[in-house]
Structure formats: C-alpha cells, structure tokens
Design a protein around this motif. Structure first.
Motif, PDB file in Angstrom:
ATOM      1  N   PRO A  68      66.997 101.367  90.255  1.00  0.00           N
ATOM      2  CA  PRO A  68      65.677 102.248  90.407  1.00  0.00           C
ATOM      3  C   PRO A  68      64.761 101.494  91.285  1.00  0.00           C
ATOM      4  N   LEU A  69      63.838 102.231  91.573  1.00  0.00           N
ATOM      5  CA  LEU A  69      62.771 101.587  92.540  1.00  0.00           C
ATOM      6  C   LEU A  69      61.791 100.613  91.440  1.00  0.00           C
ATOM      7  N   LEU A  70      61.761 101.037  90.411  1.00  0.00           N
ATOM      8  CA  LEU A  70      60.766 100.188  89.461  1.00  0.00           C
ATOM      9  C   LEU A  70      61.594 100.193  88.052  1.00  0.00           C
ATOM     10  N   GLU A  71      61.806  98.744  87.570  1.00  0.00           N
ATOM     11  CA  GLU A  71      62.518  98.855  86.192  1.00  0.00           C
ATOM     12  C   GLU A  71      61.561  97.638  85.306  1.00  0.00           C
ATOM     13  N   LEU A  72      61.322  98.220  84.209  1.00  0.00           N
ATOM     14  CA  LEU A  72      60.622  97.399  83.362  1.00  0.00           C
ATOM     15  C   LEU A  72      61.311  97.187  82.054  1.00  0.00           C
ATOM     16  N   ARG A  73      61.580  95.950  81.777  1.00  0.00           N
ATOM     17  CA  ARG A  73      62.544  95.485  80.578  1.00  0.00           C
ATOM     18  C   ARG A  73      61.623  94.880  79.366  1.00  0.00           C
ATOM     19  N   ALA A  74      61.800  95.644  78.302  1.00  0.00           N
ATOM     20  CA  ALA A  74      61.145  94.823  77.183  1.00  0.00           C
ATOM     21  C   ALA A  74      59.852  94.218  77.287  1.00  0.00           C
ATOM     22  N   VAL A  75      58.893  95.000  77.971  1.00  0.00           N
ATOM     23  CA  VAL A  75      57.557  94.512  78.395  1.00  0.00           C
ATOM     24  C   VAL A  75      56.620  94.578  77.402  1.00  0.00           C
ATOM     25  N   ALA A  76      56.085  93.516  76.905  1.00  0.00           N
ATOM     26  CA  ALA A  76      55.135  93.624  75.845  1.00  0.00           C
ATOM     27  C   ALA A  76      53.840  92.824  76.147  1.00  0.00           C
ATOM     28  N   LYS A  77      52.624  93.327  75.556  1.00  0.00           N
ATOM     29  CA  LYS A  77      51.473  93.068  75.791  1.00  0.00           C
ATOM     30  C   LYS A  77      50.625  93.228  74.436  1.00  0.00           C
ATOM     31  N   SER A  78      49.947  91.802  74.443  1.00  0.00           N
ATOM     32  CA  SER A  78      49.054  92.105  73.077  1.00  0.00           C
ATOM     33  C   SER A  78      47.735  91.657  73.600  1.00  0.00           C
ATOM     34  N   PHE A  79      46.663  91.961  72.949  1.00  0.00           N
ATOM     35  CA  PHE A  79      45.262  91.423  73.244  1.00  0.00           C
ATOM     36  C   PHE A  79      44.775  90.829  71.904  1.00  0.00           C
ATOM     37  N   GLY A  80      44.642  89.697  72.101  1.00  0.00           N
ATOM     38  CA  GLY A  80      43.885  89.030  70.755  1.00  0.00           C
ATOM     39  C   GLY A  80      44.630  89.436  69.454  1.00  0.00           C
ATOM     40  N   GLY A  81      45.904  89.310  69.643  1.00  0.00           N
ATOM     41  CA  GLY A  81      46.774  89.366  68.389  1.00  0.00           C
ATOM     42  C   GLY A  81      47.046  90.708  68.005  1.00  0.00           C
ATOM     43  N   VAL A  82      46.491  92.029  68.662  1.00  0.00           N
ATOM     44  CA  VAL A  82      46.721  93.235  68.503  1.00  0.00           C
ATOM     45  C   VAL A  82      47.739  93.609  69.531  1.00  0.00           C
ATOM     46  N   ALA A  83      49.072  94.106  69.158  1.00  0.00           N
ATOM     47  CA  ALA A  83      49.900  94.530  69.950  1.00  0.00           C
ATOM     48  C   ALA A  83      49.593  95.997  70.756  1.00  0.00           C
ATOM     49  N   LYS A  88      54.890  97.124  72.691  1.00  0.00           N
ATOM     50  CA  LYS A  88      55.674  96.367  71.666  1.00  0.00           C
ATOM     51  C   LYS A  88      56.951  96.535  72.486  1.00  0.00           C
ATOM     52  N   GLY A  89      57.354  95.859  73.579  1.00  0.00           N
ATOM     53  CA  GLY A  89      58.551  95.808  74.281  1.00  0.00           C
ATOM     54  C   GLY A  89      59.194  97.053  74.767  1.00  0.00           C
ATOM     55  N   VAL A  90      58.673  97.709  75.830  1.00  0.00           N
ATOM     56  CA  VAL A  90      58.916  98.821  76.439  1.00  0.00           C
ATOM     57  C   VAL A  90      59.675  98.881  77.511  1.00  0.00           C
ATOM     58  N   ASP A  91      60.682  99.632  77.648  1.00  0.00           N
ATOM     59  CA  ASP A  91      61.347  99.904  78.723  1.00  0.00           C
ATOM     60  C   ASP A  91      60.938 100.836  79.565  1.00  0.00           C
ATOM     61  N   PHE A  92      61.175 101.007  81.103  1.00  0.00           N
ATOM     62  CA  PHE A  92      60.691 102.056  81.780  1.00  0.00           C
ATOM     63  C   PHE A  92      61.377 101.956  83.101  1.00  0.00           C
ATOM     64  N   ASP A 135      52.936  89.971  78.740  1.00  0.00           N
ATOM     65  CA  ASP A 135      53.122  88.812  78.011  1.00  0.00           C
ATOM     66  C   ASP A 135      54.529  88.350  78.153  1.00  0.00           C
ATOM     67  N   GLN A 136      55.648  89.496  77.787  1.00  0.00           N
ATOM     68  CA  GLN A 136      56.969  89.059  77.614  1.00  0.00           C
ATOM     69  C   GLN A 136      57.464  90.303  78.693  1.00  0.00           C
ATOM     70  N   GLY A 137      58.866  89.927  78.763  1.00  0.00           N
ATOM     71  CA  GLY A 137      59.801  90.989  79.620  1.00  0.00           C
ATOM     72  C   GLY A 137      59.634  90.959  80.963  1.00  0.00           C
ATOM     73  N   GLU A 138      60.216  91.588  81.810  1.00  0.00           N
ATOM     74  CA  GLU A 138      60.437  91.463  83.219  1.00  0.00           C
ATOM     75  C   GLU A 138      60.449  92.821  83.798  1.00  0.00           C
ATOM     76  N   MET A 139      59.798  92.781  85.041  1.00  0.00           N
ATOM     77  CA  MET A 139      59.628  93.870  86.100  1.00  0.00           C
ATOM     78  C   MET A 139      60.300  93.812  87.200  1.00  0.00           C
ATOM     79  N   ARG A 140      61.295  94.657  87.467  1.00  0.00           N
ATOM     80  CA  ARG A 140      61.895  94.642  88.992  1.00  0.00           C
ATOM     81  C   ARG A 140      61.507  95.519  89.825  1.00  0.00           C
ATOM     82  N   LEU A 141      61.147  95.285  90.986  1.00  0.00           N
ATOM     83  CA  LEU A 141      60.764  96.346  92.012  1.00  0.00           C
ATOM     84  C   LEU A 141      61.908  96.527  92.963  1.00  0.00           C
ATOM     85  N   ALA A 142      62.555  97.448  93.089  1.00  0.00           N
ATOM     86  CA  ALA A 142      63.723  97.631  94.065  1.00  0.00           C
ATOM     87  C   ALA A 142      64.904  96.543  93.605  1.00  0.00           C
ATOM     88  N   GLY A 143      64.792  96.283  92.636  1.00  0.00           N
ATOM     89  CA  GLY A 143      66.125  95.261  92.169  1.00  0.00           C
ATOM     90  C   GLY A 143      65.393  93.757  92.034  1.00  0.00           C
TER      91      GLY A 143
END
Lengths: 350, 501
Positions: free
Chosen positions: B5-20, B23-27, B59-67
């Motif tokens: 896929p053009l863009l692939e996100l795996r288990a991306v997580a982000k929290s701001f000052g302890g508030v998530a 929570k680990g999103v794929d897209f 914070d976590q997870g990876e993002m791939r652009l065109a692989g």
C-alpha cells in the motif's frame, strides 16, 4: 481535542506532576517574583558597594525621586492593564504644570504674558486641562478607533505644543501655595509629595482590587472580546482608563513643577520612559490583564534604587544610560516570557 | 501478493503526558484511494493525521510509505515525502492572486531575479485547467467564494508535488454545488493515482466519495470497511456506541417539531422586523416566544451567526426594528443588549472566556453590575459559582481554579453558566455544540431543554443540521442572508433541512 491535550500540567495531580508542582508555582509567579528578586539584588549590590547607600537619608532621597514618576505610573498601570498604552503621560504632565503656572501670578522678572487667577481657580483649570487631554485620547481611541499607540503619540506632540505656546521659551516659577507645599514641603520629616504618591498608589490599588470598575479593567485586558460578549462596556472602560491616566499625569505635573521649582518646556522628558519602565519592570503584562499596583510599586523601587545607587558607586555617568536601557530590556524579556509561561495549556481543543 | 500500500501504519501509539491519544492503531491507504476517517472529537483522528503529516512523532509503531519505513521529524519532512495537508482553516494568503497562491514559494523568476509574472500566470493557468478549475489566475484570492479557495488550496498542495493529501473537514463550509465540484476533482485525481485521507463529521459526504472508511473511537480503531458494504447507521453505531438515543434520532429519523399545544399561546418575547446589516443579512423578520427554542439553520456564511451577533449588539443591525416584550429597543452595544435581557454564547470558546482568571470571575462578569454597585463581593461571587458548578456538574468543582485548565466541554458550560445567575429573557446560542463530543452535546441538549421548560426564549444559530434538529422547536432556514423557509409544526429531517438551505 479534549482527550489529546488533557495532559495539561495544571490539570492533574499525578505523582510525576507532584515534583514539578513547585516549579510550576514559581513559573506562574515569575511575573511577581522576578522584579522583587531584582530589587533585593540591587539593594544588596549597592549596599556592598557604597556605605552611603543603605541609610535612612538615602531612603528618603529615593522616595522623593520616585514620587512624581510613581503618580504617573499609577495612571499608566490602568492603561497597560487594559492592553493599551499612553505615550503622552510626560507631555500631559508638563502641559498641566505649565497651565497651572500660567494662571498663577508670576514674579515681575518672568516675561510671560500670563493670566493670574486665584490659586484654587488655577488648580481647577489645570486639572480640567488634563481631563480634556485625556478625554481627547479617549475619544480618538474608542470612537474613532485610532490605536492608542498612535493616538497618544499625537497627544505627546499636542501637549508639547501647549507647553510651547504658553511659556514661549521662558521659565515660570510660581505655583499656588497649596501646590507649592505639597510639592516641596513636608509633614514633619516626611515630604508631602511622598505622602501624596503613597495615597494615590493606595487608592489605585483599592480601586483595581476591590471595585467593580477595577475588575472590568482586568477583564478587558484579559480578553477584550470576551468582555464585550459578557456585556461589559469595553469602550467606556478604555475611555475611563485614558482619562485616569491623564488626571494622574496632571497631578504629577503640578506637583513636579512645584518640586523642581520651575515650569518650563521639556521639563518632564525623562518621565515617559521612567513611568513606562516602572510599570513594565514591575511585571504588569504588556498584553493586559495581569499585574497591578503592587507590581508598579516594586518597579518604581527597582528604578529608584538603580538611578540612585548608580550615583553612589562612582560610575561613568554616560554608562548609566546604557545600564538603564539594559535593565529595561531584561524586564521586557521577562515580561514576555512570563506571558508565555502563563499561557496555560488549554485542556480543550483550539 | 498484492503491491505494498502507499501508506501503512502498524501499531502506532501516541500519548500526551500519560494520556493515551492513540492506542496502537493500524491503518493502510492504497494508491488511488480516498479513505474516510471518522470519529468523534477526541477519538484520535487528529493525532493520527498529525503523525502522518509529521507534526507529531509517534511514540511507538512504524510507518511505511510505499513500502519503506519512514520517520518524519517535522512537517517539512512529510511534505518532502509527498504528503500534503489541507486544513479546515485554509492556509491561503487572501490578499494575493490565485496564481501567487498556487505557486507560493515556488514562483518562477526571470534573469534579473524578479518574479516572472507572465510565466507564473501561465503555469498557474495550465495547472488549474488540468484540474478542471475555471478561474482567472490573476483574481484576488479573497474575492473568490470559499469553496473555490479550497479547491485552489488543493491545487497548490498538488503543485508542490503531493501524492497523498489529507483533507480535514473539507466539506464543512461548502454548499451542495461546491461539494459536487470538490468530489468531481477528487475522483479525477483518484483516477490519476493520487490518494486522499478524508476526515469528516459529515457522514453522508464520507459515504458519497470514499472507497474505504476507518472509524475511530477513544484512540482505537472501532471498525473499517469498504464503503459499499456499510451504511450510515453502521458508522454511527461504531462512532458512538449504543445508548445515545436523542442524537441518533436527530441523525437519522424524521423529527416532529412541537405543535401549537406547545408555545403558540405564550407571549412573544423577541420580535424582529426587517433586520439587515451590510451584506451579511437582509430583511430578517422573526419572533420567539417564551418557552420556545427557535433554530436558525444555514450553511456556513449564510448569515445566521452574523444575525445572532447583531441581536446581541456586537455588530448592531443597520436596518429594521427589534422589539423585546413589545418594546422597541436599539441595541448599540452589548451592554445595552445585556440590560435589555439578552444573553449570548458565541461560537468560539476563545472569545468568551478569560483563561487565566478563576472560574468564579468568569461566571460573575456578566452579572457584576447586579451584584455590586461599587465594591466587589467575592464571597457572593464564589457562592454563585458553586451553585452553577453543582447545577451543571462542572468539573473540577473549584471556583478558584483558572478556567484555562478545564476541559473544553466544561469551559463551554461555564460560558453558559455566566448567563444563568439571573435568568435572561432571550438566550442566543451560536453553534452551541461545535467541536463537542457526544457526551458534552447531550449535556447541552439537556440544559437547553431545561431552560426552555423554565420559560426562556432561546435562539440557536448553527450550520450543523444535527444541532438545530436536536434542539429546536421551530426552524428557520437562512440562505445567503435571507430567511428562505420556516419549518413549524411538521416533521422535518436532515435532508429536507439541507434541501431548503
């Protein structure tokens, strides 16, 4: 987005945040702490550098030296709390002082075509004069919509013009008796001018802290649009502070003329910068809504101690000007920085 | 195996000052795809979008652009990688020409180093024509309708080489013909292989244009599907979960407006005849009765918000007569309006609240002249604040807390509370639920209904049909500054409302 920014430091007493609590308390009060620390530092510095600095006599000197500036700075505090500015304070003071002298019988040696009136009438006319100048400012800013920076710049010139027209390069000396006493006399060992300045500062503090009008001043400065949407008559508040500023300047001008012993062109030129410096160095926010008379008082002492102290420590008098400029710059940096720190992280979305 | 896929996100997580926030999103996003992103405010859409556009780092997870794995450190990195973004608030320069906006920062220069105007206009013209946009490149941006400005911004993002464009609420300010034109452009670009992430609250629009849609709830993925396989109810169910009956009804069904047994015999509190101001609204006549909620609906820029502001004296009407309880009044400023018994809650939170001041001062400001002639009475102010805090369950319940530290929904309640100490005659609400999550919206609905039942006359001006449908007993529809239709004592649904606007 509420969830995403709920991380706002101020909104959670989590264990991690506990440690930064004190840091935050300090940060939010930087505006009040920094000027006071500066004052203590300067007093310590000059006391160490000169034995003649930390004496009762010198304290009396300092108090006298800051009194005229202090009265002007009170009016400016109202204006700056509303997030406006008045660059005409010194000019209006000068004009008022000269109007007062113009309506007072002068010595035969004074070559001014003046109009001697009874003392009380001269005072009333002078006060009325400063009121009118303030009212013109108020009209220009609130009705015409001229930014106060420009409007009062014009007023600076108008005030200088009035002075020039009335004295025509000459110097007047006499002022009504009451004013002469207030400007130059004393109640026992305490100069009247210091007492007047203290009363004006105290009154202003009471008005700003305990009256409805004072609250409106802070709220208009804090968020003008919100004040308007709350049904506050923002125009009236701004008009009022401009007039208050002119009246304070007028009082300072009258007492100043008596204090200096003469009324002449350009007599108050240093006072514009000094009074603005006092307000800003004291920590009142240039963006409005934060600060107050307490800040101005500390600012006055910082400037007073600095000016006076530099005289005690044998320093190149030309360097003094530069030092004052640097102190003002430092105060401005703290002022803007404190504003940024206080911009509380909003818990809601933008 | 299908191409990456053009863009692939795996288990991306982000929290701001302890508030998530995430929570680990794929897209995933394919080339030549329009992918809808829906969810309530705070569900994590914005965070995800900002990670993709390089504004935040995950914070976590990876993002791939065109692989290839990518890690953006700034929005500039993302732009260089071909990711563009069109914000709801357009990033255009209104005083410059169309051509300058399209080529912003990339204007061609002649040999002397000056901008080569003929070349710039020619390039812009060609580029716009390729996109099927008929507009004079020399026209000043501000002179164009909002919809066209938006299309030009998309053109600019494309010109800068973007192959993936994030559209944030692209249809919220557009009229139906403008939306049609936007969609035509998006389809054309999709056919060329460009990809879009289409973030929107307008579910019909999402269903009309997207290929796939992903639903977010509470920072997690609540569902994803091909658009052909689902319907609006499916989306709403996943967005809000069950138990939000009142709002669901207004999203989906026919609403029966209150009949004459309601307020028809109550006294008319506010009556306007032929109000007009500049070009923002003309010839507006309306009445509101005690115990009635009048909704004024129109697309963004149709004049309903200007009308509300005018009724409160912020920008006074230039023509027409306004009567309150039968007496003609001239509201030259907001102070007079307040004294005449009007209360106003503006659409933007920033313009109604003093963030650094404590709650109680925020609430007392609009009643100060009734509490205090000269001396303030802070004790009384705090008492009143405590009462409102309890009544509207404002959290945290501390009258001395600076308002800026409260959540958005609670700030909104404070903005309302300040008018309730002494009941006004007419309450004007401008976009009362804009940017709110469902819970807060329901609070607003409850509060407004209660105030209505207590006999207040209420006017709700909004560009969100759901808001008007959920709140109003009677609805006026505004089109281009004039009242186009009234819905009273009949059933109405979102599509009929939209059709009238």
């Amino acid at each position: 987005m509420s969830k995403e920014r709920a991380a706002a430091p101020a909104s959670e007493p989590a264990p991690a945040a506990r440690a930064s609590r004190r840091g935050q308390w300090l940060r939010l009060r930087l505006r009040n702490i920094a000027p006071f620390a500066t004052l203590l530092f300067l007093v310590a510095l000059f006391s160490a550098a000169s034995p003649s600095f930390l004496t009762l006599d010198n304290l009396a000197n300092i108090l006298q030296q800051i009194s005229v500036t202090g009265i002007m700075a009170v009016g400016l505090t109202f204006v700056i709390l509303c997030a406006e500015i008045d660059l005409g304070v010194a000019s209006v003071a000068n004009a008022t002082g000269i109007i007062l002298a113009y309506f007072t019988a002068q010595d035969a040696s004074v070559n001014i075509a003046n109009l001697p009136l009874p003392g009380l009438a001269a005072i009333v006319l002078a006060v009325f004069g400063s009121f009118c100048l303030g009212a013109v400012n108020a009209f220009g800013i609130t009705w015409i919509g001229i930014p106060s920076f420009i409007m009062t710049l014009a007023m600076l010139q108008i005030g200088a013009g009035i002075c020039a027209m009335l004295v025509r390069g000459q110097i007047a000396y006499a002022v009504p008796k009451v004013i002469a006493v207030l400007g130059n006399g004393g109640l026992g060992p305490v100069p009247w001018i210091v007492i007047v300045a203290a009363i004006v500062l105290a009154l202003a503090h009471i008005v700003l802290t305990y009256t409805r009008f004072g609250r409106y001043v802070y709220m208009v400065g804090g968020n003008r649009e919100a004040a308007e949407y709350s049904g506050v008559n923002v125009r009236a508040v701004i008009a009022a502070v401009m007039i208050i500023s002119a009246l304070c300047s007028g009082l300072a001008g009258m007492l100043g003329v008596a204090h200096f012993g003469s009324a002449q062109q350009d007599e108050f030129d240093n006072y514009l910068l000094d009074s603005i410096s006092a307000v800003v160095v004291g920590g009142t926010s240039l963006f409005g809504g934060q600060g107050g008379i307490g800040n101005t008082l500390v600012g006055l002492f910082v400037l007073g101690v600095l000016n006076n102290g530099l005289d005690h420590v044998n320093i190149d008098s030309f360097l003094k000007i530069l030092i004052r400029g640097l102190i003002l710059l430092a105060a401005l940096i703290i002022n803007v920085y404190a504003q940024r720190l206080k911009g509380l992280p909003e818990a809601g979305e933008s | 195996m299908p191409p990456a896929p053009l863009l692939e996100l795996r288990a991306v997580a982000k929290s701001f000052g302890g508030v998530a926030a995430l929570k680990g999103v794929d897209f995933t996003l394919d080339a030549g795809e329009i992918h809808g992103l829906v969810g309530e405010n705070g569900a994590g859409k914005s965070t995800l979008m900002k990670i993709i556009a390089g504004v935040h780092a995950g914070d976590q997870g990876e993002m791939r652009l065109a692989g290839d794995v990518v890690r953006f450190r700034s929005a500039r990195d993302a732009r260089a990688a071909g990711i563009g973004m069109v914000h709801q608030e357009l990033a255009i320069v209104p005083t410059l020409s169309v051509a300058e906006n399209v080529l912003l920062g990339m204007q061609p220069r002649n040999r002397l180093g000056f901008i080569d105007w003929p070349a710039m206009i020619a390039i812009a013209k060609r580029h716009l024509e390729n996109l099927g946009l008929v507009v004079d490149p020399r026209a000043e941006m501000a002179s164009l309708p909002l919809g066209m400005q938006q299309l030009i911004e998309i053109a600019r993002v494309l010109f800068s080489g973007a192959r993936l464009i994030i559209l944030d609420e692209p249809t919220s300010a557009l009229s139906p013909p403008e939306i049609t034109r936007l969609f035509a452009l998006l389809k054309r670009l999709r056919a060329e292989g460009r990809s879009f992430i289409f973030i929107s609250h307008f579910l019909d629009d999402v269903l009309a244009i997207c290929d796939r849609v992903t639903v977010f709830r509470n920072g997690a993925k609540a569902g994803a599907a091909r658009v052909g396989d689902i319907d609006k109810a499916w989306l709403i169910e996943r967005m809000i979960g069950a138990g939000h009956h009142e709002l669901e009804e207004s999203y989906l069904g026919e609403i029966q407006l209150r009949g004459p047994e309601g307020a028809a015999d109550a006294a008319v509190v506010l009556a306007a005849e032929g109000l007009g101001r500049g070009t923002s609204f003309q010839d507006v006549s309306l009445t509101v009765r005690a115990g009635e909620v009048l909704g004024i609906y129109g697309f963004m820029g149709s004049g309903q918000l200007d009308l509300a502001r005018a009724l409160f004296g912020k920008t006074p009407p230039e023509r027409g007569i306004l009567r309150i309880e039968g007496r003609a009044v001239r509201l030259r400023n907001t102070t007079r309006a307040r004294r005449a018994g009007l209360a106003f809650v503006p659409e933007s939170r920033r313009s109604m609240l003093f963030a650094l001041e404590p709650l109680y001062k925020n609430m007392s400001i609009s009643v100060l002249d009734r509490l205090a002639r000269l001396w303030l009475k802070p004790k009384r102010e705090r008492e009143i604040a405590r009462r409102h805090i309890a009544q509207l369950s404002i959290r945290p319940a501390q009258p001395d807390r600076p308002l800026g530290t409260l959540s958005g929904g609670n700030q909104q309640k404070v903005a309302l509370a300040k008018w309730l100490t002494f009941a006004p005659k007419v309450l004007l609400l401008s976009e009362p639920t804009r940017g709110m999550d469902v819970g807060a919206k329901e609070d607003v609905v409850r509060i407004v209904r209660r105030l209505r039942n207590e006999g207040l006359a209420i006017i709700v001006a909004s560009a969100e049909p759901e808001t008007v449908l959920a709140l109003a007993d009677r609805i006026l529809v505004m089109r281009k500054g004039r009242i186009a239709r009234e819905f009273a004592n009949e059933t109405v649904s979102k599509d009929r409302l939209l059709a009238a606007a």
